[in-house]
Design a protein around this motif. Structure first.
Motif, mmCIF file in Angstrom:
data_model
loop_
_atom_site.group_PDB
_atom_site.id
_atom_site.type_symbol
_atom_site.label_atom_id
_atom_site.label_comp_id
_atom_site.label_asym_id
_atom_site.label_seq_id
_atom_site.Cartn_x
_atom_site.Cartn_y
_atom_site.Cartn_z
ATOM 1 N N THR A 297 27.128 -87.763 27.975
ATOM 2 C CA THR A 297 26.366 -88.940 27.575
ATOM 3 C C THR A 297 25.010 -88.973 28.269
ATOM 4 O O THR A 297 23.992 -89.307 27.654
ATOM 5 C CB THR A 297 27.155 -90.215 27.921
ATOM 6 N N LYS A 300 22.622 -86.560 26.661
ATOM 7 C CA LYS A 300 22.146 -87.080 25.377
ATOM 8 C C LYS A 300 21.054 -88.131 25.603
ATOM 9 O O LYS A 300 20.035 -88.142 24.910
ATOM 10 C CB LYS A 300 23.321 -87.695 24.605
ATOM 11 N N GLU A 303 17.854 -86.410 26.453
ATOM 12 C CA GLU A 303 17.213 -85.844 25.260
ATOM 13 C C GLU A 303 16.440 -86.911 24.484
ATOM 14 O O GLU A 303 15.285 -86.694 24.087
ATOM 15 C CB GLU A 303 18.290 -85.219 24.359
ATOM 16 N N SER A 408 21.914 -92.673 19.190
ATOM 17 C CA SER A 408 22.291 -91.542 18.348
ATOM 18 C C SER A 408 21.182 -91.278 17.345
ATOM 19 O O SER A 408 20.323 -92.142 17.100
ATOM 20 C CB SER A 408 23.601 -91.831 17.598
#
Length: 576
Positions: A297, A300, A303, A408
């Protein structure tokens, strides 16, 4: 006809009978004397023979234009003939020029008539739009329809408003909230004694920026003690839950001197430190829990933060700035710009049960919509917008959207009924319908209501309860939307009647109430204004905010207000 005989007149083309000068005279005479009817009905071929022609109106017009085009250059240098100032030739050209000018004048006249008609209808449409806007001054649809600035102009205008608010309100945040407190206190004078307030559901919050984090847990983690490295604990930097054991005074990555502890969340704990490699610049270091899921997590989030920061090099869109990252004792660490507190803490400290001043809410709205604009440009869903994940600076004038651990890519949205913190969860998530950027718009709407009133808009105890509260405000969910939900059977029967699940207050047993219709019963404006005797300018802005919230809280995401429409809404565009 035998050789040597003179052919009868008319059987030989004129160009064989006449010289150069004669040919020009003949052409001029023919052009002046030729009957329009004759021109339209008969045309000779190259040998002088007459041949029949179709006489439709379209063909006649085409022949007339072709004839003029062919005649235009005859007798001129373009055919390789000698220039001749013969008077008859000049007359022919003058006749042709007059005809051409008449035709061009007619074309121009018709063009002007068409333009006049277009302008007339355009003016009528603009007048009707202005009329509808006057009759519905707060409608986001009417306000956006009548405006024509480009998206970039709108963004620049909103950014300029934010800067102006920052300059003018550096030291007025608390004073404005006190003025709001006084207004509400005046209305309560002589009323019934104040009821005990409902328990604060965020008091024991494990949010990463919680101000009143459990002191026993802090002591267990060693917070507040001077750091002295214990050789016996070198292999024990992580507790049983995977959190890093923070110690005040330790150095992270050979440069970050830890001087304070901010809090602990689901994914990490956060410390305050000074960067010794940057002249003691203050930073916030987020230390991710050391387990496989949390590390994944954290990577992510890293990123997405890099993508957002790269897309906003001038820091205009109010997403938290990431400086760098490193690993420390097998923990991923993210280094952020330092900010004072989150909006949950601001509400607790300054606006508990009262909320913030409308000026502050307007500026925060502008900044949140700018953040949503950047997210959409980068095809990212935040998926956890709430006051806890919005940080502000010391003067409380600038905010930054933070905590992208639930974010997301818009194309990777997994259907799950538990995405987003429950009070800020959009109805399409609850019923299992495919979702997109609208879920963040819903969360922003819930957040803005809470910022102005100090109260949670939808404090549902379950997903089913959340749907009931949302429909109490907006009416029953459209059947078309219900049918698309993967989890619709949990909340609706086969006839799409709502199955309201509640606990009976007497028997304390769960009961199900079938509701075929649900009429709106919650009055948003009454909840926002209450008994306040607001000045007229503030009352106008509150009504505009209510209209904006109506757009952000549409049950059907297809009808929910877009980011561009929100940025053009009167609440955002018109100053107080």
């Amino acid at each position: 006809m035998s050789a040597g005989e003179i052919p009868p007149p008319g059987s030989v083309p004129v160009w064989m009978e006449l010289g150069d000068h004669g040919k020009r005279v003949q052409r001029g005479a023919e052009r002046r004397s030729r009957s329009p009817l004759r021109r339209r009905s008969v045309e000779r071929d190259r040998f002088g023979r007459a041949r029949p022609r179709r006489s439709t109106s379209r063909e006649r017009d085409r022949r007339r234009r072709r004839s003029r085009d062919e005649d235009k250059f005859k007798g001129s240098l373009s055919e390789g003939m000698k220039a001749d100032q013969d008077s008859s030739s000049e007359e022919v050209m003058e006749d042709f020029d007059a005809e051409e000018e008449d035709e061009e004048a007619l074309i121009e006249q018709r063009r002007q008539q068409r333009l006049a008609i277009v302008q007339k209808y355009k003016a009528v449409n603009e007048d009707s739009n202005m009329g509808s806007m006057a009759s519905e001054p707060s409608s986001p649809q009417s306000s956006t329809r009548s405006r024509s600035p480009s998206p970039d102009d709108i963004l620049e205008r909103v950014a300029a408003d934010v800067k102006e608010y920052e300059r003018e309100n550096v030291n007025t945040f608390e004073a404005n909230i006190k003025a709001k407190h006084n207004l509400i206190a005046q209305e309560k004078e002589g009323a019934n004694p104040k009821k005990p307030s409902a328990p604060d559901m965020f008091t024991e919050s494990d949010d990463m920026f919680a101000a009143d984090f459990d002191s026993a847990r802090l002591r267990a983690a060693g917070i507040g003690k001077d750091f002295k490295e214990n050789p016996n604990l070198r292999d024990n930097w992580t507790d049983a839950e995977g959190y890093y054991r923070v110690n005040i005074g330790e150095i992270l990555d050979k440069r970050y001197d830890v001087y304070g502890y901010t809090g602990q969340g689901v994914f990490s704990n956060v410390v305050r430190a000074r960067d010794t490699a940057r002249a003691g610049q203050e930073v916030a270091v987020k230390i991710i829990r050391n387990n496989e899921l949390m590390q994944k997590t954290g990577l992510k989030e890293l990123e997405f933060l890099k993508k957002l920061n790269d897309a906003d090099p001038d820091d205009k869109f109010h997403c938290l700035r990431l400086f760098r990252h490193f690993y420390h004792k097998q923990h991923l660490c993210l280094v952020f710009e330092p900010l004072s507190m989150n909006l949950r803490e601001v509400l607790k400290k300054y606006g508990k049960d009262v909320g913030l001043h409308i000026k502050a809410v307007r500026s925060y709205s502008q900044q949140l919509f700018l953040a949503l604009k950047l997210l959409k440009r980068c095809n990212i869903l935040h998926a956890d917008i709430k006051p806890d994940n919005i940080l502000v600076n010391e003067s409380k004038t600038i905010l930054k959207l933070c905590d992208f651990g639930s974010a997301s890519h818009v194309a990777d949205n997994e259907i799950t009924p538990y995405l987003v913190s429950r009070f800020y969860r959009a109805p399409e998530i609850v019923i299992g319908k495919p979702y997109d950027y609208g879920i963040d718009m819903w969360s922003v709407g819930c957040t803005l209501y809470e910022l102005y009133t100090g109260k949670i808009l939808f404090p549902g105890s379950s997903n089913n309860h959340m749907l009931k509260l949302a429909m109490d405000l907006k009416g029953k969910m459209p059947n078309k939307m219900i049918r698309k939900g993967l989890f619709k059977d949990q909340h609706f029967d086969q006839n799409l009647n709502f199955l309201y699940i509640e606990v009976d207050k007497v028997t304390e047993r769960e009961k199900v109430t079938v509701m075929s219709t649900i009429n709106p019963t919650k009055d948003l404006l009454a909840d926002m204004i209450g008994g306040q005797r607001l000045p007229e300018d503030q009352r106008k802005k509150v009504m505009q905010l209510k209209d904006l919230l109506d757009g952000t809280l549409m049950l059907d995401p297809a009808k929910r207000i877009s980011i561009n429409q929100a940025l053009q809404h009167p609440f955002i565009q018109e100053k107080i």
